[in-house]
Scaffold this motif. Structure first.
Motif, PDB file in Angstrom:
ATOM      1  N   ALA A   9      47.304  -7.982  40.240  1.00 54.04           N
ATOM      2  CA  ALA A   9      48.155  -7.331  40.978  1.00 54.04           C
ATOM      3  C   ALA A   9      48.336  -6.159  40.610  1.00 54.04           C
ATOM      4  N   ALA A  10      48.572  -5.309  41.598  1.00 56.96           N
ATOM      5  CA  ALA A  10      48.613  -3.892  41.491  1.00 56.96           C
ATOM      6  C   ALA A  10      49.321  -3.268  42.838  1.00 56.96           C
ATOM      7  N   LEU A  16      51.312  -3.603  48.028  1.00 54.06           N
ATOM      8  CA  LEU A  16      50.883  -4.625  46.978  1.00 54.06           C
ATOM      9  C   LEU A  16      49.730  -5.384  47.168  1.00 54.06           C
ATOM     10  N   ILE A  17      48.838  -5.267  46.341  1.00 54.21           N
ATOM     11  CA  ILE A  17      47.425  -5.614  45.986  1.00 54.21           C
ATOM     12  C   ILE A  17      47.538  -6.691  45.137  1.00 54.21           C
ATOM     13  N   PHE A  33      53.149 -14.793  42.110  1.00 55.39           N
ATOM     14  CA  PHE A  33      53.468 -13.917  43.253  1.00 55.39           C
ATOM     15  C   PHE A  33      54.950 -13.658  43.207  1.00 55.39           C
ATOM     16  N   LYS A  34      55.761 -14.688  42.900  1.00 55.73           N
ATOM     17  CA  LYS A  34      57.231 -14.261  42.776  1.00 55.73           C
ATOM     18  C   LYS A  34      57.605 -13.090  41.925  1.00 55.73           C
ATOM     19  N   ALA A  39      59.088  -7.501  41.762  1.00 52.83           N
ATOM     20  CA  ALA A  39      58.971  -6.130  41.731  1.00 52.83           C
ATOM     21  C   ALA A  39      58.541  -5.228  42.780  1.00 52.83           C
ATOM     22  N   ALA A  40      57.902  -5.971  43.626  1.00 51.42           N
ATOM     23  CA  ALA A  40      57.432  -4.904  44.973  1.00 51.42           C
ATOM     24  C   ALA A  40      58.823  -4.469  45.738  1.00 51.42           C
ATOM     25  N   LEU A  41      59.524  -5.638  46.129  1.00 55.76           N
ATOM     26  CA  LEU A  41      60.667  -5.185  46.860  1.00 55.76           C
ATOM     27  C   LEU A  41      61.856  -4.569  46.175  1.00 55.76           C
ATOM     28  N   ALA A  42      61.907  -4.523  44.925  1.00 54.10           N
ATOM     29  CA  ALA A  42      62.675  -3.854  44.100  1.00 54.10           C
ATOM     30  C   ALA A  42      62.450  -2.172  44.483  1.00 54.10           C
TER      31      ALA A  42
END
Length: 368
Positions: A9-10, A16-17, A33-34, A39-42
């Motif tokens: 993930a990056a 988000l990749i 994934f969670k 972290a992405a949504l944050a």
């Protein structure tokens, strides 16, 4: 069986990749994934690109991973060399592209049941439920009836990129050469892929067009013999039999793991529910303790067993007064005094000396 799934993930340019290459093992993909999506949504990142190269695996884990992805506003999937079994379910929920050499396979969901009659029946019911989910999803994505889906997946149904696009599983075919490593070749062999490519790393010589179909088939068989560790003299039927055996073992291992995981979750939930009922923990902590129990049942049970049920402060006060005389030192108290100064003592008095309470009520009424 050793787990060789690679999950990466990056975040690049606000996207988000995610990359998944290998088997979808129970407890691996969805939890990763969670974490990454949280972290992405944050960071207010709501778009993801998923590179998917998988033979399939746990149908329950795949469904949970899909549920995590649905928390985002947009997800675009790129299929690598392979999307088979549970891996194709991702394509039913999100837009997907693939390469010209990508291959696809659908079949009925599998499971592995053990235990007594009731336990096996429960596993069968869960399998029927997930089969209905898959049947409905394929029918909707491909624009066909559920009866037509049943016809397709009587056996493993393989598709190349062109057919997958025609059936609606993918939207676009990328005209680029795809990288194929040894682990991908082994994965494709294990699930019975009909066309196993040569690893990209070994393609040092110029590609020459085979002159006949027989030569191409002979090359494929030689690759399969080598990948399976079979002698060069092994017949084509022996190679096919070995592929079928490996696939059955892999499916059984994944199904057994999924079954064991489901049972551990049921045991954990039952134990934690009892702790909640006994007021040892609050309901909002259920998820935390269920997760702890799944990871370490013995220590989690010891922890919860050592806890005392939480009692409301007023309840503690009640017990204190029940053990003493609710009248002592309060001989001249009225109902107003009890209600204002010690309502718990008044409750105790109602239980121990109802006659006195009736007299106090009468005096209270006269006062009013």
């Amino acid at each position: 069986m050793a787990k060789k799934t690679k999950i990466e993930a990056a975040v690049t340019n606000g996207v988000l990749i995610l990359r998944v290459s290998g088997r979808i093992w129970q407890g691996d993909v969805a939890s990763t994934f969670k974490y990454e999506i949280d972290a992405a949504l944050a960071q207010n990142i709501r778009t993801a690109q998923l590179y998917l190269n998988t033979e399939g695996g746990s149908v329950f884990e795949a469904q949970e991973a899909i549920n995590e992805l649905k928390r985002l506003d947009k997800v675009l999937i790129t299929v690598g060399s392979l999307a088979a079994s549970a891996g194709t379910m991702f394509l039913c929920h999100f837009e997907a592209d693939c390469f010209t050499t990508s291959q696809f396979m659908i079949h009925k969901p599998l499971t592995w049941a053990s235990g007594n009659e009731d336990e096996v029946q429960a596993e069968l019911k869960a399998l029927k439920n997930i089969t209905n989910v898959y049947r409905s999803a394929y029918a909707k994505k491909m624009g066909i009836t559920e009866d037509e889906v049943d016809e397709l997946w009587k056996n493993d149904y393989w598709m190349d990129a062109k057919e997958a696009k025609e059936k609606g599983l993918i939207s676009n075919i990328i005209d680029e050469e795809i990288e194929v490593d040894e682990s991908t070749v082994a994965m494709m062999v294990a699930c019975g892929c009909p066309k196993v490519p040569k690893p990209t790393a070994n393609r040092h010589e110029p590609t020459q067009k085979p002159t006949t179909t027989n030569n191409e088939n002979k090359m494929d068989i030689n690759q399969l013999r080598a990948a399976l560790g079979m002698a060069a003299t092994a017949t084509e039927q022996e190679v096919l039999d070995r592929l079928a055996q490996n696939k059955a073992k892999a499916d059984q291992a994944a199904a057994a793991e999924a079954s064991a995981k489901q049972k551990s979750e049921q045991v954990a939930e039952a134990f934690v529910n009892k702790a909640i009922f006994d007021k040892k923990i609050t309901a909002d902590m259920k998820g935390v303790y269920v997760s702890l129990h799944i990871q370490d049942p013995a220590n989690t049970e010891a922890l919860l067993n050592g806890m005392k049920g939480v009692t409301a402060a007023s309840e503690n006060q009640k017990h204190t007064h029940e053990s003493s005389d609710p009248i002592a030192g309060r001989e001249n108290w009225t109902i107003d005094d009890y209600l204002e100064k010690d309502p718990v003592a008044f409750n105790a008095l109602c239980e121990t000396n109802p006659d006195l309470v009736r007299k106090m009520n009468a005096a209270y009424s006269q006062k009013k």
